[in-house]
Design a protein around this motif. Sequence first.
Motif, mmCIF file in Angstrom:
data_model
loop_
_atom_site.group_PDB
_atom_site.id
_atom_site.type_symbol
_atom_site.label_atom_id
_atom_site.label_comp_id
_atom_site.label_asym_id
_atom_site.label_seq_id
_atom_site.Cartn_x
_atom_site.Cartn_y
_atom_site.Cartn_z
ATOM 1 N N UNK A 93 0.598 -1.432 -0.048
ATOM 2 C CA UNK A 93 0.139 0.038 -0.288
ATOM 3 C C UNK A 93 0.709 1.406 -0.096
ATOM 4 N N UNK A 94 1.699 1.211 0.839
ATOM 5 C CA UNK A 94 2.805 2.848 0.703
ATOM 6 C C UNK A 94 3.132 2.382 -0.660
ATOM 7 N N UNK A 95 4.000 1.454 -1.280
ATOM 8 C CA UNK A 95 4.366 1.509 -2.724
ATOM 9 C C UNK A 95 2.971 2.444 -3.933
ATOM 10 N N UNK A 96 2.042 1.712 -3.668
ATOM 11 C CA UNK A 96 0.748 2.826 -4.299
ATOM 12 C C UNK A 96 0.444 3.406 -4.028
ATOM 13 N N UNK A 97 0.623 3.741 -2.904
ATOM 14 C CA UNK A 97 0.300 5.113 -2.227
ATOM 15 C C UNK A 97 1.851 6.761 -2.856
ATOM 16 N N UNK A 98 3.207 5.514 -3.349
ATOM 17 C CA UNK A 98 3.838 6.357 -2.865
ATOM 18 C C UNK A 98 3.878 6.131 -5.133
ATOM 19 N N UNK A 99 3.142 5.571 -6.281
ATOM 20 C CA UNK A 99 2.766 5.160 -7.061
ATOM 21 C C UNK A 99 1.387 6.182 -7.985
ATOM 22 N N UNK A 100 0.872 6.754 -6.880
ATOM 23 C CA UNK A 100 -0.311 6.830 -7.646
ATOM 24 C C UNK A 100 0.295 8.672 -7.319
#
Length: 815
Positions: free
Chosen positions: A234-241
């Motif tokens: 989720x943290x990686x996905x937050x960074x991606x978005x």
Amino acid sequence: MQIYRVFSFLALLITSAFTSNTAATNAELNDPGQPTKARQNLVNISDLSKPIKPEIWYWEDPSKSIAFTQARNFYAQDMFTQEYANFNFGYDSSNYWVVFFVKIIGSPSGSGHRDIILEFNYPHLDDAVLYRVDNDNTIHMLSTHGDKKPYRSRIIDSNVFITPDRIKIGEVYEYWVKMDTTSSTQLHPSIWDRDRYLESKSHTQIAYGGYFGLLVVMAIYNLFVGASTRDKSYFYYFGYISSFCILQACLWGYSYQYLWPKLPSLNDFAIPNSILLTLVFACAFTKSFLQTREYSPYLDRALLITIAVSCVAFVANFFVVYPLRVSLSVWMSLIGTIVLLTAAVRVLLKGHRFARLFLLAWTIMLIGAVIYGFTALGFLPSNFITRHSAQIGSALEVMLLSFALADRINQMKAEKRAIEKQAKDTLESKNLELEEALAQLKLSNTLKDEFLATISHELRTPMNGIEGSLQIVQQSLKDQELSKHLTAASHSAHHMTQLVESLLEYSELQSGNWKLNIQPFKFCDLIKKCTTNIQSEYVTKDVTFKCEGTTKLDYMVIGDSDRLHHLIFQLLDNAFKFTHCGDVSLTIDSKENDSSYDFTIAIQDSGIGIEEKQLKAIFEGFRQADGSFSRQYGGLGIGLSLCKAIVDEMDGEITVKSGKDQGTTFTIKLSLEKGQIIAKTTSAAEKLPNNPRVLVVEDNPVNQITLVAMMKKLGCQVEKANNGEEAVRIAANTQFDCILMDCQMPIMDGFDATKVIRKMDNGNQHIPIIAVTANAMSGDRDRCIAAGMNDYVRKPIKMDIISERLFYWLIDQAA
């Protein structure tokens, strides 16, 4: 060039440009130049309810030296090339001259004016100058645009370049644009009615607000979910978005409009670096979400390499020229996209369903990018869907990836539940097996306890006859020579009894059934017994023994005299065993309190001592300072562990201080409750007064003879019974002062006989009944007391012990 453009769009890459401002000089504006060619290709605008895309003519100026008048002459000579408004010439260092014509067809009179908006919907132009030529060849420079200029210099606040104009209905207007940019060479001109444009612009702002709002909401949502679940995906996905949102804002000019309007120099780095940042988080998210380390190690390494190279490229972008920044970002994004899609396919082919939504999301994203790219290249018609396909695709991708994360969590929860169920089933199965094993172990322990009880009983019964007979003979024999041998035999018998008791105690300790047998006793008699029993050790050795301290107390103490005797005797026995010459001392310090005595008992020797490294394990079972000690000095190796267990059970403390060849000191600290006050006239060495009548109930002939002899020595009148039934019959007819009751007997055992006697309606109902038994397990005393007996004495019986108990019950208690 075309392939390069397609790759750029597939990777969602539109690069920015750096400054190349070229403005028309005053001479160019004042010199109308040659008249233009006949304007046979006009844009006739009869209805401005929707934007008009004009056809354009362009001229490429590689030398960047052609002036405005020369460009008009080239157009008049048919040197310009016709093209659609949505042209894209890619990354080109040339200048471009673009011209298009506008004519509004209005009322029949041809009078009046119309307010229009000229929009150039490509926010990454470095420098663009807009000219207008009227029917009378008057030239006007309407505006200059470019993302290298401060944002506040724009005519209208907008993310794209807008120029308002007012033209006459029915007249032809000639618009020229000089383009100088290092970004992708695009212009995307359109002509709007001013009112319609403002209305459409508000709708566009709402649409883009919703789009970016969706990205921000999804980013925050996934950040909070990641914080609650501690799932790094989720943290990686937050960074991606977040990085993707910044990239989109850069692509559409909103970042320059809202984030850094005063820093146009950032536009050189914004798009390339936001692309690389997006790629880093996308690859990290792919690694974590698809668990590539587990399912595809090679692709996992490829993703790691992509992340590492992207980070290096991110830093390098601050030190290289703009074209190289663009190339690094383009090719890294293309390679990274291929790697992550390959990873998704690989994991999906391995049967992991959570890769389906991941692959679908990226596929939709790329389809939107392809549609947008081909629309920009003119291969697809330009409409709302095709113009915004990249945004639609990215919005769907963001939502699908969020669904994929949720689906993966649900799948992980389902797998966790399945694993937990399997573990629960396995645990239940193991528990059943364990219960069966414990039942077997319990049965084995029960059988072992029964076996030990039987062995103890069978060993103690003959030992009682041996020790008792030896004591009686010793007291009667006058021959000194024979007396020495009898004393040795007596001590040997006592030592064997101690070994039997140690084995029994240790077995009970291991089984968890071990507990204290609490009863009142005289502390001085206990110490005297310990020193008497150890007498043979210091008589036969060249060792001095001394006992110091206060042992005669005013009150009896309450505790387990047998265990306390075993404790002190074991430590004294060890002291003499490991001391060849020198001295052994027993020091007792007692402190009287209101309801108890605090004892400090120290056993010190000058023997071989114990090395410091061995002291920590000295109280463990079957541990001696040296493995050869059991052969050299004898012993079972369980004595000190029993001592530690006895002291712990009494809530006391035992410590040891020693050193090699420096002797050893064991110190015991414990507290015992006070009993009744000790009558000064009573003594275990005297005969019992008034010749009490005692019934001896014993089935073993040798033990019976021994007990009868002991009772007569104490001045008692003795009758005997061979079993419980006989004892009941005798007690029904004869009054006794005390009964010594064996427990295990034929016909009727001692427990049942005691219960019957306690129900008799005569004086024997309340007389003291003392169990004299070879049953030596911890629960045996409780069983005796529960059956109605007053006291419990274990075989082998010693004269001093039986004398002490008879004095207590017949004299002290009677008083």
